[in-house]
Write a protein that holds these residues in place. Structure first.
Motif, PDB file in Angstrom:
ATOM      1  N   THR A  13     -56.908 -14.226 -40.415  1.00 56.99           N
ATOM      2  CA  THR A  13     -57.583 -14.042 -39.133  1.00 56.99           C
ATOM      3  C   THR A  13     -58.001 -12.615 -38.842  1.00 56.99           C
ATOM      4  N   THR A  73     -46.358 -10.391 -34.240  1.00 57.43           N
ATOM      5  CA  THR A  73     -46.775 -10.835 -35.564  1.00 57.43           C
ATOM      6  C   THR A  73     -45.594 -11.549 -36.220  1.00 57.43           C
ATOM      7  N   GLU A  74     -45.889 -12.178 -37.358  1.00 59.17           N
ATOM      8  CA  GLU A  74     -44.833 -12.893 -38.088  1.00 59.17           C
ATOM      9  C   GLU A  74     -43.683 -11.941 -38.412  1.00 59.17           C
ATOM     10  N   SER A 104     -56.069 -16.330 -31.602  1.00 56.59           N
ATOM     11  CA  SER A 104     -56.339 -14.929 -31.290  1.00 56.59           C
ATOM     12  C   SER A 104     -57.287 -14.787 -30.111  1.00 56.59           C
ATOM     13  N   LYS A 105     -57.884 -15.904 -29.687  1.00 59.43           N
ATOM     14  CA  LYS A 105     -58.812 -15.815 -28.553  1.00 59.43           C
ATOM     15  C   LYS A 105     -58.116 -16.130 -27.236  1.00 59.43           C
ATOM     16  N   GLU A 106     -56.820 -16.393 -27.298  1.00 63.26           N
ATOM     17  CA  GLU A 106     -56.085 -16.795 -26.105  1.00 63.26           C
ATOM     18  C   GLU A 106     -55.868 -15.642 -25.130  1.00 63.26           C
ATOM     19  N   ARG A 107     -55.681 -16.016 -23.873  1.00 62.92           N
ATOM     20  CA  ARG A 107     -55.187 -15.091 -22.861  1.00 62.92           C
ATOM     21  C   ARG A 107     -53.674 -15.294 -22.746  1.00 62.92           C
ATOM     22  N   TYR A 108     -52.997 -14.382 -22.045  1.00 63.25           N
ATOM     23  CA  TYR A 108     -51.568 -14.588 -21.794  1.00 63.25           C
ATOM     24  C   TYR A 108     -51.371 -15.807 -20.879  1.00 63.25           C
ATOM     25  N   SER A 113     -51.142 -14.487 -31.619  1.00 61.02           N
ATOM     26  CA  SER A 113     -52.575 -14.366 -31.905  1.00 61.02           C
ATOM     27  C   SER A 113     -52.848 -14.174 -33.387  1.00 61.02           C
ATOM     28  N   ASP A 114     -51.872 -13.728 -34.173  1.00 57.47           N
ATOM     29  CA  ASP A 114     -52.160 -13.505 -35.593  1.00 57.47           C
ATOM     30  C   ASP A 114     -51.973 -14.759 -36.435  1.00 57.47           C
ATOM     31  N   GLU A 115     -51.506 -15.839 -35.795  1.00 60.92           N
ATOM     32  CA  GLU A 115     -51.142 -17.034 -36.533  1.00 60.92           C
ATOM     33  C   GLU A 115     -52.324 -17.733 -37.186  1.00 60.92           C
ATOM     34  N   GLU A 143     -60.753 -11.584 -36.051  1.00 60.99           N
ATOM     35  CA  GLU A 143     -61.708 -12.231 -35.183  1.00 60.99           C
ATOM     36  C   GLU A 143     -62.485 -11.187 -34.428  1.00 60.99           C
ATOM     37  N   ALA A 201     -62.868 -10.443 -31.478  1.00 62.30           N
ATOM     38  CA  ALA A 201     -62.343  -9.717 -30.334  1.00 62.30           C
ATOM     39  C   ALA A 201     -61.370  -8.613 -30.722  1.00 62.30           C
ATOM     40  N   ARG A 202     -60.703  -8.772 -31.848  1.00 62.06           N
ATOM     41  CA  ARG A 202     -59.729  -7.750 -32.234  1.00 62.06           C
ATOM     42  C   ARG A 202     -59.792  -7.502 -33.740  1.00 62.06           C
ATOM     43  N   ARG A 259     -47.537  -2.093 -41.981  1.00 63.44           N
ATOM     44  CA  ARG A 259     -46.259  -2.269 -41.342  1.00 63.44           C
ATOM     45  C   ARG A 259     -45.112  -1.771 -42.194  1.00 63.44           C
ATOM     46  N   GLU A 318     -40.844  -6.813 -26.608  1.00 65.17           N
ATOM     47  CA  GLU A 318     -39.816  -7.575 -25.890  1.00 65.17           C
ATOM     48  C   GLU A 318     -39.998  -7.431 -24.373  1.00 65.17           C
ATOM     49  N   MET A 368     -54.585 -11.457 -39.034  1.00 69.20           N
ATOM     50  CA  MET A 368     -54.875 -10.203 -39.732  1.00 69.20           C
ATOM     51  C   MET A 368     -53.610  -9.547 -40.269  1.00 69.20           C
ATOM     52  N   THR A 369     -52.479  -9.863 -39.666  1.00 66.29           N
ATOM     53  CA  THR A 369     -51.234  -9.297 -40.206  1.00 66.29           C
ATOM     54  C   THR A 369     -51.119  -9.635 -41.657  1.00 66.29           C
ATOM     55  N   ASP A 374     -42.904  -9.118 -36.826  1.00 69.52           N
ATOM     56  CA  ASP A 374     -42.194  -8.766 -35.583  1.00 69.52           C
ATOM     57  C   ASP A 374     -41.130  -9.817 -35.265  1.00 69.52           C
ATOM     58  N   LEU A 406     -48.080 -13.577 -27.506  1.00 70.69           N
ATOM     59  CA  LEU A 406     -49.421 -13.377 -28.048  1.00 70.69           C
ATOM     60  C   LEU A 406     -49.541 -12.146 -28.950  1.00 70.69           C
ATOM     61  N   ASP A 407     -48.886 -11.058 -28.585  1.00 72.00           N
ATOM     62  CA  ASP A 407     -49.051  -9.810 -29.339  1.00 72.00           C
ATOM     63  C   ASP A 407     -48.090  -9.670 -30.525  1.00 72.00           C
ATOM     64  N   ARG A 438     -56.846  -3.006 -21.737  1.00 71.71           N
ATOM     65  CA  ARG A 438     -55.700  -2.784 -22.613  1.00 71.71           C
ATOM     66  C   ARG A 438     -55.873  -1.543 -23.479  1.00 71.71           C
TER      67      ARG A 438
END
Lengths: 293, 609
Positions: free
Chosen positions: B81, A206-207, A160-164, A153-155, B83, B85-86, B10, A8, B1-2, A209, A203-204, B117
């Protein structure tokens, strides 16, 4: 500090950076759970206010409850609500439901094209008048140079390759191979004329979350996410003709969280009910490189 | 990946997440190590391993764990997913997110993005090839990025018959290198990614090795701790006042980087040195708090209103002060397409501050691989160097041993982040004496009961210093006077002041030496402006050929956001940054109207004309 609070606070920081650094800023609100969490985070960032216009791309094929929910919240939270459409395509019935194009072409016309042209101000925008409760033609045609989007990014793969803070070219295109560096909480807030920056505060997340946060904050969500008695619910929301519900008995937020934790969906992608993804072998990559959300 | 990890990962509420960067020379086996970690911790989708083995058998290729990663990438199109990078996996202790920076081109850019990070790093070296250029380069970048927890994996031991001697030779060579750059690795582990030796568990193939496995060492790394015990630091992101719905709170917003803040605390904002007290802690949809802790994106209101703006750092009186200067010595790494050159303007971003910067001197360039020191006048892409930078405004910062969050900065060239660095120390600049005078003035300043905002509301204007400048032959004074008259006729409290007025009045005691002491001259003008602006007035001053340094000097005494520069006539012949340029072809009326319009557009004058 717990996991959700950490997420948050990071998102709030990003939203405030965007607000300070972009003069023509807007936030996309798809009415789905993610962008609604984003909207809630905006209220947190600005102490109960949302000083950023919300843009919704209305394909005219959205599930009707979504539009009703959008306008209800817009009035209640005094949101600066704007929508845009591909009027031409709709007039000429250039859509998948009308049988005149494929799902992907339909997405491109009614979502991507509508989005790009609404953001750039090329096509008309309609803005909610809080005195009358009606939408009116917006006279502001200035292009938005900062666009806040609730992708996670987990969608799916490309997200997942995006930047903020992710730059988009003059044609709203995304250069995946040559992205700017992003480190130490410093973001790309400078951009050349004609380009814009997409901002991704979630971005960080998850579903799970998202649902845990909705639960913690008691954020109102559209009823379509819950089983209304027929043992199905929507896991991801889109246009009626291209979105299928999943089998689920979850009737409320707590039950959805339980369902996600027990792993019922652990091998089924969140967007598996979204038919356009299947046609796009690249996992939305084709759509997204061209400017899709 | 989640989707894959929901079950186990989780289930336990609020498990710790740790980001790990994996680096190393190309083909030294990073992907194999990751593949192995995923497989041996049961983090792969069901049947995936068998599928890849089968694929290899049918295509007569030896099975490699690296194929697993490729296969997982393919799954993206089906929506699951993982990928490149992560990657995610878990141990009994916590969840891990492995950040891999793929691609050989632009590697450093991706590595910096990923590794910045990370809380710890794994560095992979191929035992058969030994220490290579990028083994050293990446190690060096880890040290520059401030990643202190590093485990070195010496890989492919199976290809050298698990030879202790080979392992020790590589280890000693690399240890010597790391020592020189101040990294003390947590350990060196002999591994085989391919065979899984010493990855998830200790291998019988190397009875001579009595250290930990990779998984054990990961679990031994320490997570990031909030800087709770350090002096309070909150870079100001914005000062919010959303009056539309009758909300009168004026909230200072930002993320607390270190320390804690309590209602009633005396806060000092740097670089301005403005002082006030905390009246309340503000938040939405939360019970009222009277204490703010590290890590919170927060907000607070002040008991006495002072003008602070984005870019300042809120600190606490009585705690260690941040450094304030406009000249710094810094370690910089350059990522830009174009070199970092002298005599060119860049943007410098530290915390929430964003100011102009120029490269004054390259002290030394350090070859990230050989550690040889060379000298050049500029920085090429991927150079790491110690430099002296000159800033257009003062910044507040901390040395890295006090707090890294407020010592790290980036440099923007032509809209792109082109470099990063760490402020090592503040250097003496010519403004030190003035700065100290202003800080003392701010501490001693006695305020009346009328708030700045009340005045602004009453006068419908933001107090501003308008500098009307241009070449010698241009009639700046005339324009400034007509502008004053126009604004006055509209009911604006406004005042025209010429440099001559200053010279024979306030400067009378130093008039003779003004030519030599332009700095003092502008310091005094800033003090005059400070009084006039505090009284809510728009002050219009005509100055001949204003320079960047003049504005710099003025902005020590008043906030630079309250200064507007207008250049009249042909192109500026000084280095000053111009807010509004009026072409020589404009008539006087048009000139004044254009300035008015500008002030209105900028929200300096509220009511429409």
């Amino acid at each position: 500090m717990d996991h959700l609070t950490r997420l948050e606070n990071k998102s709030i920081h990003i939203l405030r950076e965007a607000y300070s650094e972009f003069k023509n800023l807007c936030m996309l609100w798809s009415i789905g759970k993610d962008s609604t969490v984003l909207l809630w985070l905006a209220r947190k960032s600005f102490f109960g206010h949302v000083p950023i216009p919300l843009v919704h791309i209305d394909t005219s094929f959205k599930i009707p409850e979504m539009i009703a929910y959008r306008d209800r919240l817009a009035i209640k939270w005094r949101l600066d609500m704007i929508y845009g459409q591909n009027l031409n395509a709709l007039k000429e019935k250039q859509s998948f439901p009308d049988g005149n194009c494929t799902r992907l072409e339909c997405c491109k016309l009614l979502k991507t094209e509508a989005l790009i042209n609404t953001l750039s101000g090329n096509w008309p925008r309609y803005r909610l008048n809080h005195d009358t409760g009606k939408y009116e033609l917006d006279h502001n045609r200035e292009p938005y140079s900062g666009v806040i989007v609730g992708v996670r990014s987990d969608e799916e793969g490309t997200r997942s390759k995006e930047r903020y803070f992710s730059p988009r070219g003059k044609k709203s295109n995304w250069d995946l191979a040559d992205q700017p560096p992003e480190f130490w909480n410093q973001y790309k807030t400078d951009f050349s004329p004609g380009t814009h920056v997409r901002i991704h505060p979630l971005l960080d997340w998850t579903e799970l979350d998202i649902w845990e946060y909705i639960n913690r904050e008691k954020i109102p969500t559209v009823s379509l996410y819950y089983n209304q008695g027929d043992s199905t619910r929507y896991r991801s929301l889109g246009c009626a003709p291209c979105t299928r519900p999943v089998d689920s008995t979850a009737k409320n937020v707590a039950e959805i969280i339980e369902e996600l934790k027990t792993g019922q969906f652990s091998r089924i992608a969140e967007r598996s009910g979204r038919e356009q993804d299947k046609e796009d072998g690249g996992g939305l990559e084709t759509l997204r490189v061209d400017g899709y959300m | 990946m989640t989707a894959l990890n929901l079950e186990g990962n989780r289930l336990a509420e609020d498990r710790e997440n740790m980001h790990i960067a994996i680096v190393g020379h190309v083909d030294h086996g990073k992907s194999t190590v990751i593949g192995r970690l995923l497989a041996d911790t049961g983090s792969l989708p069901e049947g995936k391993l068998e599928l890849v083995r089968e694929f290899c058998r049918r295509n007569a290729r030896p099975f490699e764990y690296a194929f697993l990663l490729d296969a997982l990438k393919d799954e993206q199109s089906q929506g699951i997913t993982i990928e490149s990078a992560r990657c995610f996996f878990k141990t009994a202790k916590r969840n891990y997110i492995i950040i891999d920076a793929p691609g050989h081109i632009e590697f450093l850019k991706n590595m910096v993005t990923g590794a910045s990070r990370a809380e710890a790093a794994l560095l992979v070296i191929d035992a058969t090839e030994g220490v290579q250029e990028n083994s050293r380069r990446h190690g060096y970048m880890l040290s520059v990025l401030g990643i202190k927890q590093v485990a070195v994996l010496i890989n492919k031991l199976d290809l050298v018959d698990y030879s202790r001697e080979v392992f020790e030779t590589v280890r000693e060579e690399y240890r010597a290198f790391l020592e020189k750059i101040g990294i003390e690795p947590s350990c060196f582990i002999p591994v085989s990614g391919m065979r899984g030796d010493n990855i998830a568990s200790l291998s019988e193939k190397m009875p001579w090795y009595c250290g930990s496995s990779v998984l054990e060492i990961l679990d031994a790394f320490e997570g990031e701790k909030p800087e709770q015990d350090k002096p309070f630091r909150m870079p100001v992101q914005g000062v919010y006042k959303f009056t539309r719905d009758g909300d009168n709170r004026r909230i200072i917003a930002g993320t607390v980087e270190a320390g804690t803040l309590t209602v009633g605390d005396k806060v000092i904002f740097y670089p301005s040195g403005k002082i006030s007290r905390v009246k309340s802690i503000e938040a939405f949809n939360q019970s009222k708090k009277d204490k703010l802790e590290t890590g919170y994106a927060a907000g607070f209101t002040l008991a006495e209103q002072v003008f602070v703006s984005r870019g300042e750092i809120a600190t606490l009186a009585g705690q260690l002060k941040p450094g304030v200067t406009s000249r710094i010595r810094a370690n910089i790494f350059w990522l830009g397409r174009e070199p970092f050159r002298k005599h060119k303007q860049y943007l410098f971003k530290l915390g929430t501050a964003k100011i102009g910067v120029t490269l004054e001197e390259v002290v030394k360039i350090i070859d990230a691989s050989s550690l040889a020191v060379t000298s050049k006048d500029f920085l090429d892409k991927h150079d790491v160097a110690e430099c002296i930078l000159k800033l257009d405004q003062d910044i507040a910062f901390d040395p890295p041993d006090v707090l890294v969050q407020t010592s790290r900065f980036v440099i923007v060239d032509n809209y792109e982040i082109a470099g990063g660095g760490i402020v090592e120390e503040a250097l003496a600049d010519i403004h030190q004496a003035t700065r100290e005078k202003v800080h003392l003035r701010n501490i001693k300043w006695e305020k009346g009961y009328v708030e700045e905002e009340e005045r602004a509301e009453r006068y419908s204007q933001k107090p501003t210093l308008v500098l009307v400048t241009g070449k010698k032959e241009i009639n700046r004074k005339q324009v400034a006077k007509v502008l004053e008259k126009k604004l006055f006729e509209q009911g604006k409290p406004v005042y025209f002041y010429s440099m001559g007025n200053l010279l024979y009045g306030i400067d009378a005691d130093i008039k003779a030496s003004v030519k030599n002491d332009k700095k003092e001259h502008f310091r005094r003008l800033a003090e005059v402006a400070n009084i006039m602006l505090d009284a809510g007035i728009i002050l219009i001053v005509s100055v001949i050929e204003l320079t960047r340094e003049d504005v710099r000097q003025l902005s020590l005494g008043i906030n630079h956001e309250k200064i507007v520069t207008v250049w009249l006539g042909e192109e500026a012949n000084t280095d000053v940054e111009i807010d509004l340029h009026i072409p020589e072809t404009f008539s006087q009326d048009k000139t004044v109207a254009t300035i008015k319009e500008y002030l209105q557009k900028k929200g300096i004058i509220f009511k429409p004309w």
